[in-house]
Design a protein around this motif. Structure first.
Motif, PDB file in Angstrom:
ATOM      1  N   MET A   1      -9.964  26.726   7.679  1.00  0.00           N
ATOM      2  CA  MET A   1      -9.968  27.134   6.280  1.00  0.00           C
ATOM      3  C   MET A   1      -9.911  28.655   6.180  1.00  0.00           C
ATOM      4  O   MET A   1      -9.204  29.216   5.350  1.00  0.00           O
ATOM      5  CB  MET A   1     -11.269  26.614   5.650  1.00  0.00           C
ATOM      6  N   LEU A   2     -10.676  29.333   7.074  1.00  0.00           N
ATOM      7  CA  LEU A   2     -10.699  30.802   7.083  1.00  0.00           C
ATOM      8  C   LEU A   2      -9.291  31.334   7.264  1.00  0.00           C
ATOM      9  O   LEU A   2      -8.848  32.220   6.526  1.00  0.00           O
ATOM     10  CB  LEU A   2     -11.580  31.315   8.219  1.00  0.00           C
ATOM     11  N   CYS A   3      -8.591  30.766   8.219  1.00  0.00           N
ATOM     12  CA  CYS A   3      -7.262  31.274   8.536  1.00  0.00           C
ATOM     13  C   CYS A   3      -6.277  31.000   7.396  1.00  0.00           C
ATOM     14  O   CYS A   3      -5.492  31.868   7.032  1.00  0.00           O
ATOM     15  CB  CYS A   3      -6.785  30.672   9.850  1.00  0.00           C
ATOM     16  N   ARG A   4      -6.343  29.800   6.824  1.00  0.00           N
ATOM     17  CA  ARG A   4      -5.434  29.493   5.699  1.00  0.00           C
ATOM     18  C   ARG A   4      -5.664  30.470   4.555  1.00  0.00           C
ATOM     19  O   ARG A   4      -4.729  31.006   3.970  1.00  0.00           O
ATOM     20  CB  ARG A   4      -5.670  28.059   5.196  1.00  0.00           C
ATOM     21  N   LYS A   5      -6.928  30.702   4.232  1.00  0.00           N
ATOM     22  CA  LYS A   5      -7.256  31.602   3.120  1.00  0.00           C
ATOM     23  C   LYS A   5      -6.840  33.037   3.419  1.00  0.00           C
ATOM     24  O   LYS A   5      -6.369  33.761   2.559  1.00  0.00           O
ATOM     25  CB  LYS A   5      -8.762  31.560   2.835  1.00  0.00           C
ATOM     26  N   MET A   6      -7.062  33.439   4.685  1.00  0.00           N
ATOM     27  CA  MET A   6      -6.742  34.810   5.089  1.00  0.00           C
ATOM     28  C   MET A   6      -5.234  35.048   5.001  1.00  0.00           C
ATOM     29  O   MET A   6      -4.793  36.060   4.452  1.00  0.00           O
ATOM     30  CB  MET A   6      -7.241  35.007   6.517  1.00  0.00           C
TER      31      MET A   6
END
Lengths: 119, 216
Positions: free
Chosen positions: A10-15
């Motif tokens: 999720m962190l990577c998608r949002k980033m």
């Protein structure tokens, strides 16, 4: 322009989405959490570009990309991965991508993708 | 204490550090390493729990004897990182490091030779430095490292890794499996952090999450 982001984190998608929105605000962004969902979204949404992770549960990024390449060899994809081995890079290059980026994703990566896409 | 977003972020950072470690290990072995899906588990050790309670509540990581390679680090952000493998797995890893056929002689120290110890110290050094260095980079903070130690243990005892100076500590267990050629290597990275250190890490993760706080 539609860009599909595929990553199980999720962190990577949002980033990726946040930094890409800064670099390329006019694009539309859609996200998927694994290769199977990514493949389904690719087929239903027909994105212009893909940004995908390699190591994901279910279907990994290489499998997803190979599937898409079989349907559309001209697909424009970029890989974002924590696997920074030379052999992995060579394997991905063999399948054919615009660029491979090492994680973590940065604003510099986003600017480079925006340049690649808009050139 | 951890939200799902914080746990996801911590797992992603551990994956990134692990990927960097795999690249260095791949250079050492001169072989491709196939990374597998990892799993992160978090445990809080409270001041009221006895060592016995902690050890009983901790999942058995591996059966039989294990090899532990550990490095302590500090100072503001401090803790101890351990890389653990079952003994048989560690022998396979050594065999790959030394480019040997399987079936080399098993000697003292639970079947490990001095050369095995040396190779495992190097592997531990590479992997744990990538993890600890990754934390340092994330926090923009240089960290002091101690020299790695390699030990053979009859089982993993989490309380043995804890510092007696802290009332509350956190244990991050990163279950990590990878393949080298056709050999499956199962291991775990265990990081013990003080309450202050885990708070620093979570504050940094929250900063990142706030910066990218958008709807998916």
């Amino acid at each position: 322009m539609k860009i599909l982001i595929v990553d199980d984190s999720m962190l990577c998608r949002k980033m990726v989405k946040a930094y890409m929105k800064e670099a390329l605000p006019s694009a539309q962004y859609i996200t998927a959490a694994n290769g199977i969902e990514g493949l389904q979204l690719y087929e239903s949404e027909a994105p212009d570009f893909l940004i995908l992770d390699l190591l994901m549960p279910g279907m990994n990024g290489l499998e997803m990309l190979s599937n898409i390449k079989a349907q559309n060899p001209a697909v424009k994809a970029m890989v974002l991965t924590a696997d920074v081995q030379k052999s992995t890079r060579e394997e991905v290059e063999q399948i054919g991508v615009l660029k491979i980026f090492s994680k973590p994703f940065t604003r510099e990566h986003a600017a480079e993708i925006a340049d690649l896409i808009t050139d | 204490m951890f939200t799902n977003e914080q746990k996801d972020a911590l797992q992603e950072y551990m994956n990134i550090f692990n990927g960097q470690a795999a690249s260095l290990l791949s250079e050492l072995l001169n072989k491709k390493i196939e990374l597998h899906i990892t799993e992160l588990k978090l445990f809080k050790i409270g001041e009221k729990e006895s060592a016995q309670q902690v050890d009983n509540g901790f999942p058995a990581l591996f059966s039989g004897n294990i090899v532990s390679s550990s490095i302590s680090f500090g100072d503001k952000f401090s803790g101890k990182a351990q890389l653990i493998f079952p003994v048989e797995t560690s022998k396979e890893l050594v065999r790959l490091c030394l480019n040997e056929e399987s079936g080399n002689e098993a000697l003292a120290h639970g079947g490990l030779t001095d050369t095995d110890y040396d190779a495992l110290k190097e592997v531990g050094n590479i992997i744990l430095n990538s993890i600890i260095g990754g934390f340092g980079n994330l926090l923009s903070m240089p960290l002091q490292f101690e020299l790695p130690e390699v030990n053979v243990l009859t089982s993993f005892n989490p309380t043995a890794a804890l510092s007696n100076q802290e009332d509350e500590q956190f244990i991050l267990v990163f279950l990590n499996t990878f393949s080298v050629q056709d050999t499956l290597i199962e291991g775990a990275i265990v990081v013990v952090l003080s309450i202050n250190s885990i708070t620093m890490l979570l504050n940094k993760i929250d900063e990142v999450l706030i910066e990218i706080d958008i709807e998916e």
